[in-house]
Structures are given as C-alpha cells and as structure tokens.
Design a protein around this motif. Structure first.
Motif, PDB file in Angstrom:
ATOM      1  N   MET A 137       0.849  -1.195   0.000  1.00 32.31           N
ATOM      2  CA  MET A 137       0.000   0.000   0.000  1.00 32.31           C
ATOM      3  C   MET A 137       0.879   1.238   0.000  1.00 32.31           C
ATOM      4  O   MET A 137       1.666   1.435   0.913  1.00 32.31           O
ATOM      5  N   SER A 138       0.758   2.031  -1.034  1.00 31.96           N
ATOM      6  CA  SER A 138       1.636   3.194  -1.030  1.00 31.96           C
ATOM      7  C   SER A 138       0.854   4.454  -0.658  1.00 31.96           C
ATOM      8  O   SER A 138      -0.374   4.479  -0.738  1.00 31.96           O
ATOM      9  N   ASP A 139       1.564   5.462  -0.209  1.00 30.82           N
ATOM     10  CA  ASP A 139       0.879   6.689   0.175  1.00 30.82           C
ATOM     11  C   ASP A 139       0.426   7.423  -1.076  1.00 30.82           C
ATOM     12  O   ASP A 139       0.938   7.213  -2.167  1.00 30.82           O
ATOM     13  N   LEU A 140      -0.536   8.293  -0.886  1.00 28.92           N
ATOM     14  CA  LEU A 140      -1.129   9.018  -2.007  1.00 28.92           C
ATOM     15  C   LEU A 140      -0.075   9.860  -2.730  1.00 28.92           C
ATOM     16  O   LEU A 140      -0.046   9.915  -3.959  1.00 28.92           O
ATOM     17  N   LYS A 141       0.791  10.474  -1.971  1.00 30.63           N
ATOM     18  CA  LYS A 141       1.804  11.325  -2.591  1.00 30.63           C
ATOM     19  C   LYS A 141       2.668  10.510  -3.556  1.00 30.63           C
ATOM     20  O   LYS A 141       2.888  10.926  -4.689  1.00 30.63           O
TER      21      LYS A 141
ATOM     22  N   PRO B 277      -8.749   9.189 -12.008  1.00 30.12           N
ATOM     23  CA  PRO B 277      -9.975   9.376 -11.212  1.00 30.12           C
ATOM     24  C   PRO B 277      -9.685   9.903  -9.797  1.00 30.12           C
ATOM     25  O   PRO B 277     -10.582  10.424  -9.149  1.00 30.12           O
ATOM     26  N   ARG B 278      -8.431   9.780  -9.326  1.00 33.43           N
ATOM     27  CA  ARG B 278      -8.126  10.256  -7.967  1.00 33.43           C
ATOM     28  C   ARG B 278      -7.994  11.769  -7.910  1.00 33.43           C
ATOM     29  O   ARG B 278      -7.936  12.362  -6.845  1.00 33.43           O
TER      30      ARG B 278
ATOM     31  N   ALA C 138     -10.662   9.757   1.058  1.00 31.91           N
ATOM     32  CA  ALA C 138     -11.371   8.869   1.981  1.00 31.91           C
ATOM     33  C   ALA C 138     -10.794   7.459   1.886  1.00 31.91           C
ATOM     34  O   ALA C 138     -10.576   6.790   2.900  1.00 31.91           O
ATOM     35  N   GLU C 139     -10.509   7.055   0.674  1.00 34.81           N
ATOM     36  CA  GLU C 139      -9.992   5.700   0.489  1.00 34.81           C
ATOM     37  C   GLU C 139      -8.623   5.555   1.162  1.00 34.81           C
ATOM     38  O   GLU C 139      -8.347   4.550   1.836  1.00 34.81           O
ATOM     39  N   ARG C 140      -7.790   6.570   0.983  1.00 30.11           N
ATOM     40  CA  ARG C 140      -6.459   6.502   1.599  1.00 30.11           C
ATOM     41  C   ARG C 140      -6.567   6.563   3.131  1.00 30.11           C
ATOM     42  O   ARG C 140      -5.893   5.819   3.843  1.00 30.11           O
ATOM     43  N   ALA C 141      -7.422   7.430   3.638  1.00 26.63           N
ATOM     44  CA  ALA C 141      -7.573   7.532   5.098  1.00 26.63           C
ATOM     45  C   ALA C 141      -8.087   6.212   5.656  1.00 26.63           C
ATOM     46  O   ALA C 141      -7.658   5.760   6.728  1.00 26.63           O
ATOM     47  N   GLU C 142      -8.954   5.578   4.922  1.00 24.07           N
ATOM     48  CA  GLU C 142      -9.499   4.280   5.343  1.00 24.07           C
ATOM     49  C   GLU C 142      -8.368   3.244   5.397  1.00 24.07           C
ATOM     50  O   GLU C 142      -8.272   2.456   6.342  1.00 24.07           O
TER      51      GLU C 142
ATOM     52  N   LEU D  97      -2.167  19.803  -8.255  1.00 21.62           N
ATOM     53  CA  LEU D  97      -3.080  18.667  -8.197  1.00 21.62           C
ATOM     54  C   LEU D  97      -4.008  18.786  -7.004  1.00 21.62           C
ATOM     55  O   LEU D  97      -3.557  19.013  -5.879  1.00 21.62           O
ATOM     56  N   ARG D  98      -5.273  18.609  -7.274  1.00 20.17           N
ATOM     57  CA  ARG D  98      -6.261  18.589  -6.195  1.00 20.17           C
ATOM     58  C   ARG D  98      -6.869  17.193  -6.186  1.00 20.17           C
ATOM     59  O   ARG D  98      -7.371  16.734  -7.212  1.00 20.17           O
ATOM     60  N   THR D  99      -6.779  16.511  -5.052  1.00 20.23           N
ATOM     61  CA  THR D  99      -7.304  15.140  -5.005  1.00 20.23           C
ATOM     62  C   THR D  99      -8.808  15.157  -4.768  1.00 20.23           C
ATOM     63  O   THR D  99      -9.361  16.098  -4.204  1.00 20.23           O
ATOM     64  N   SER D 100      -9.444  14.074  -5.164  1.00 23.57           N
ATOM     65  CA  SER D 100     -10.893  13.979  -4.962  1.00 23.57           C
ATOM     66  C   SER D 100     -11.180  13.562  -3.522  1.00 23.57           C
ATOM     67  O   SER D 100     -10.340  12.918  -2.873  1.00 23.57           O
ATOM     68  N   ASP D 101     -12.353  13.911  -3.027  1.00 25.21           N
ATOM     69  CA  ASP D 101     -12.756  13.496  -1.681  1.00 25.21           C
ATOM     70  C   ASP D 101     -12.712  11.969  -1.558  1.00 25.21           C
ATOM     71  O   ASP D 101     -12.289  11.419  -0.543  1.00 25.21           O
ATOM     72  N   ALA D 102     -13.138  11.312  -2.650  1.00 26.73           N
ATOM     73  CA  ALA D 102     -13.204   9.842  -2.607  1.00 26.73           C
ATOM     74  C   ALA D 102     -11.804   9.240  -2.459  1.00 26.73           C
ATOM     75  O   ALA D 102     -11.606   8.299  -1.682  1.00 26.73           O
TER      76      ALA D 102
END
Ligand code: ARG
Length: 573
Positions: free
Chosen positions: A1-5, A70-71, A93-97, A85-90
């Motif tokens: 699992m990699s971080d969003l960044k 899509p992110r 949420a997925e990364r925080a989850e 870059l602006r990430t989507s709420d979804a």
C-alpha cells in the motif's frame, strides 16, 4: 500500500514517460499553496530546460494526461509551469481508510532489512553523565526505534567507557586515598575523578603513574582488575537508573573492555596487513587520504606504555560487531566534536577490511547551549549532571501541570508518573524538533509549556483524543467507514497520508526531526478539525462514525510518532 503522494508521483512519472520525457520529472510534493492545491509537480520546468522546450507546453501535455486519473478532482497549471493537483474526496477517503485499517498507520517497511547497530549514549565509568550524553541518548534512542520500526534488525549498544586511561587514573586516585575496594561508592568515584583528571593534566609524574596503572590493569594485574570490577559495578547500576528515567533502553550494554581479548589478534592482523607503523614507541595506523582538506592524524593503536586506547577498543568493537552480530551498518551517535575520532576509526576499519566502506556512519549533533551560547552549564558554572537535569525537568513539569490544573484529581502516584512523562517529553521533543546538527538553547520554561511546538503540547493533544474516544465509548458510539467532505476533514486525510513521507525522510537522513515535525502538524491539524467538525455531535450517524474513525487513526499515528521519538503518552492528565 503506497501513500497518495507517491502514488500520484507514479502517475505523473508515467505521464512524463508517455510524453517521451524522463519519468523522474514526475516527482510530486505537497503543495506550497494549500489553498490552491494538495500536491504539485514541478518537473515540467526542469524537463523543458533540458529539452529546450516551453515549460507551460510540457506542463499542459502532462496535465492533460493526469486529468484522466480518477483520484484527481482537478489538475491546473500555474505560473511558469507548475502542475497543481487537487485530489478527490473519494481518493482521500480511500487513503484515510487504508491508513485506519493499517496497524502501522500507513508506514511502509524496508524491502531489504539490514543488521544495524546503533552505538549511542556512551556513558563512562565514574564520570557522571552530562548534557552531551543526554543528546546522544535521546537521538540514538529515537534512531534505534525508527530503524527497528522500518524493519531492520537493530541493536542499541551503550558502548560503556570502562577501559583506557580513565581507569588507570581512578586506580591511582583510589589507591592514594586508601579507600577499601569493597566500600567504594559512586560518590567516591565522582569525588575522586575530577581532581585526578586535573592533576594528570598538570603533573607529568602523576599522569605517568596513571598510564602505567592503565597498562597494568589491561595486562591483567589481579588487584587492579578487582578494583576495576567494583568501579564498573557501581557506575553501571547508577547509570542504568538514569537511562531508565529517560525511557532509554539498550539491547546491549557492552563495554570497551569487552573487546579486550580481541586486541592482540587484531594488532597482529594489522601488523600482517602492513598497516601498523612504529611512531616513537607507539603503534599507529595512518589514515590520512589524498584530497583531505586538512591532515587527519593517525589512529593510535598501542601507546608507548603498551596500552590500548579509545580508538583501539573502537576498532576492535567494529570487528566484534561484524563477527558476533554480522552488522551491516553502524550508526555512531556521538557529539560532533568526536568527528575526527570516528573518521580515524572508520578509515582504519575499512583499510583493514573490518567493515564495508561507508557502513560506519557518524551521526553527529550540535551542543545544547546556555543562554550565553556556550555548552550548557549549571549556575555554579559546572557541567550539569544528567540526573539533576531530569529531576529539574520533572519538577518543572509538576509545576506546569498544576498551573494548567491538569491531573489535580488523579491519585498521587499517577500524577507523579505523568509529571515524569511530561518532563521527559519536554526534554526529548525540544532536542528532536530541530535537525540534530543544529545547536539549541536550553530553555526549560519553553520546553515544558503546554502551548507551542513542545512535547507537553503533543501529549496534551494526544490525551484529548483519548478522552474523546473514551467518551464516545461511554455513549456507545462506534466508528465506521471514513467519508470526507469538509475542508478540515480533507486536511486531516492529507496529513495522515504524509506520515510515510516523514518517516522515510527521517530514515534516509537519520534525522528524527522529520517525525517531530509530522507529529506537531498532525496535532495541529486535528485541533483545527476538532474545532470545525463536531464528532460526537455530528449531524448524522455515518458522519459521526467516520469522524470517530479519523480520530482513532490520528491517535494511533500520533502515539506511534511520539513512540519513535522515545516519548510515551499517558492515559489521561
Ligand atoms: N564514552 C565516550 C564519551 O563519553 C563516548 C562513546 C561513544 N561511542 C564510541 N563508540 N566511541 O565521550
């Protein structure tokens, strides 16, 4: 699992590659302007320079590709060619989850664990520990925990200073004083050592006696050995108590003396390898290299009296750690002022083939200074003993807790343990919150404050989250899937994502301040979230469940960050 960044960095790299440009321009970093974007990629500027093209044009093409991701909620070009870059709420949420579900709170492990020794603390027989040892202990403890958390196999070793000239000095001083070995206490040693050291500097005869005693001790003279065993025993007990008070725990408590048996063989080996040279009766290894800016003195292996020196035991310890632990990396967490010493030992070890070149690293640090800008002293001008310093911090912490009306209704014993934790957090966080190479000014008032960038502030924030979670439990509220919609929730998800980046930076640079910085930002972001987004009073059940889950995750990450700094969070205050 990699971080969003990193995941977005990979997407940007792929976009550059698809445009026929080197993928490494795709590096993504947190945005400089959070009001405009979450992340940014500056690679188009460098790519354009190299390709003699227009940066906005390259940015435009890369951005166009990224828009399909899509992110990302938006991809904009700013200024000369920054990609915002602006990430989507979804996606947030997925990364925080994912961070919430991960017991490591989103932190990765190294692909290839190594066997690592962290040599830190460095206390000595008879000499009380001072603030230099404090920094070594704090920084070393943190690095030990960090490397272990990243997945390496780690041994923290105190490398107890129990051999060498100081021992000879003590033997002479104790003998002259006529103290019986069995009755000898640490107080005796601490009383006798400083004047003996001063006398050895001023009187060559006295110094020579101490040197001879050192050689005889090392040569095996039995009455000296018995005396020395007593020195070691009384010192070690006291020192271990001080380390325990600081939550500093060594895996190995090896002394310089432990490698004594390896020295004759090592000397023969150095001789056979042609590295040992005679220098007016002493034996040395030359370590100067071409290209040195100034000449590095040779490593003194055997003194003219036949004694092993500080560098000799260090060199033999390199050998020992290779043979008995298979050490692949050694971090020497020692005051910057010993840089030459570690350089001499390392070069000699590489020359002799006792360690892979580059595998012995000096992790130097600056000094803790008084308001006068000089290394911290007591008001009387003496070196401050670690023991007194810890006590002072604890007393100040007690005062601060009372001022803030914290813990007043707790049992006395618990209050005491909280005061100790607050005191330790104050000292450690102050030390670790700036890059280790920087010197800092000792200011206990500031360190122990519950406001600002301090250990006590962080403990207080963590305890607040704990109390929120207790309250939720009491109300039967449980946590559930993370949903993100409010700006403060977005910020929280972004900071949770940044944990991995902070740890990997701290690991790469051997620099715990990156973790301290993360902990502070996390606490602040949570505080703003808590003010903006009611948790127990959330508008609906799903939102409450999500916010509780965010709070739990923040707590886990905050406690982990603090634990990596060597700081423990109390249950309540
Ligand atoms: N005992 C030394 C001192 O007080 C520090 C030891 C550091 N570690 C080492 N391997 N030399 O200065």
């Amino acid at each position: 699992m990699s971080d969003l960044k990193s995941a977005l960095g990979e997407a940007a790299a792929a976009a550059f590659a698809a445009e026929g440009l080197p993928a490494d321009y795709g590096r993504v970093v947190p945005s400089d302007r959070p009001e405009l974007a979450d992340f940014q990629c500056n690679g188009a500027l460098a790519a354009a320079k190299a390709a003699r093209a227009n940066p906005r044009d390259i940015a435009g093409r890369v951005a166009q590709r990224l828009r399909a991701d899509p992110r990302l909620a938006s991809v904009e070009i700013a200024g000369p060619g920054f990609i915002n870059l602006r990430t989507s709420d979804a996606a947030l949420a997925e990364r925080a989850e994912a961070v919430a579900a991960d017991e490591r709170a989103g932190a990765e492990q190294v692909a290839e664990p190594r066997r690592v020794v962290v040599d830190y603390g460095g206390p000595n027989v008879a000499k009380p520990m001072h603030v230099g040892h404090l920094r070594a202990s704090i920084i070393g403890e943190s690095l030990k925990r960090l490397f272990r958390f990243r997945g390496d196999q780690v041994w923290g070793d105190a490398h107890f200073g129990d051999w060498g000239f100081q021992m000879g000095l003590l033997i002479v001083a104790v003998g002259d004083e006529g103290v019986a070995p069995e009755t000898l206490t640490l107080e005796d040693l601490e009383r006798l050592y400083p004047p003996a050291a001063a006398r050895a500097k001023a009187e060559p005869d006295y110094r020579d006696r101490a040197r001879r005693a050192t050689a005889e001790l090392q040569g095996g003279r039995e009455d000296y050995r018995a005396l020395w065993r007593r020195f070691v025993e009384v010192s070690r007990t006291a020192l271990q108590r001080e380390f325990a008070a600081l939550d500093v725990r060594f895996d190995l408590w090896k002394g310089e003396s432990d490698v004594d048996a390896l020295i004759p063989g090592m000397v023969a080996d150095l001789q056979a390898k042609g590295l040992l040279l005679d220098d007016q009766g002493a034996r040395i290894v030359r370590v100067a290299q071409e290209g040195d800016k100034r000449e590095l003195p040779p490593l003194l292996v055997i003194s003219s009296e036949g004694s092993a020196m500080y560098g000799t035991t260090d060199l033999a310890t390199v050998l020992d750690r290779k043979q008995s632990l298979g050490a692949q990396l050694t971090l020497y967490v020692i005051d910057q002022r010993q840089a030459d010493h570690i350089e001499q030992v390392s070069r000699a070890a590489y020359l002799a083939g006792y360690a892979e070149p580059g595998s012995l690293e000096h992790i130097g640090f600056g000094t803790m200074n008084g308001v006068d800008g000089k290394p911290f002293k007591t008001r009387e001008g003496g070196v401050l003993k670690l023991h007194d310093l810890i006590e002072t911090a604890r007393a100040k912490a007690r005062e601060r807790l009372q001022e803030a009306d914290l813990g007043a209704d707790l049992p006395a014993e618990e209050f005491e343990s909280i005061a100790r934790q607050v005191g330790v957090a104050a000292l450690k966080f102050a030390d670790l919150s700036a890059f280790r190479g920087t010197s800092y000014i000792f200011d206990l008032d500031r360190f122990t404050s519950f406001e600002g960038k301090t250990g006590p502030y962080l403990l207080y924030q963590a305890v607040r989250v704990k109390s929120l979670l207790r309250k939720a439990k009491g109300e039967g509220a449980s946590s559930g899937r993370v949903r993100i919609s409010e700006p403060a929730e977005r910020d929280l998800a972004l900071i949770l994502d940044a944990f991995e980046g902070a740890l990997s930076e701290a690991y790469a640079k051997r620099a715990p301040h990156a973790i301290a910085e993360h902990a502070y930002r996390l606490a602040q972001t949570f505080s703003r979230f808590y003010a903006a987004c009611p948790v127990l009073g959330a508008p609906d059940e799903a939102t409450r469940a999500s916010r509780l889950r965010l709070a739990e995750t923040v707590l886990r990450q905050l406690e982990l960050s603090l634990e990596l700094l060597g700081i423990t969070v109390p249950e309540r205050m």
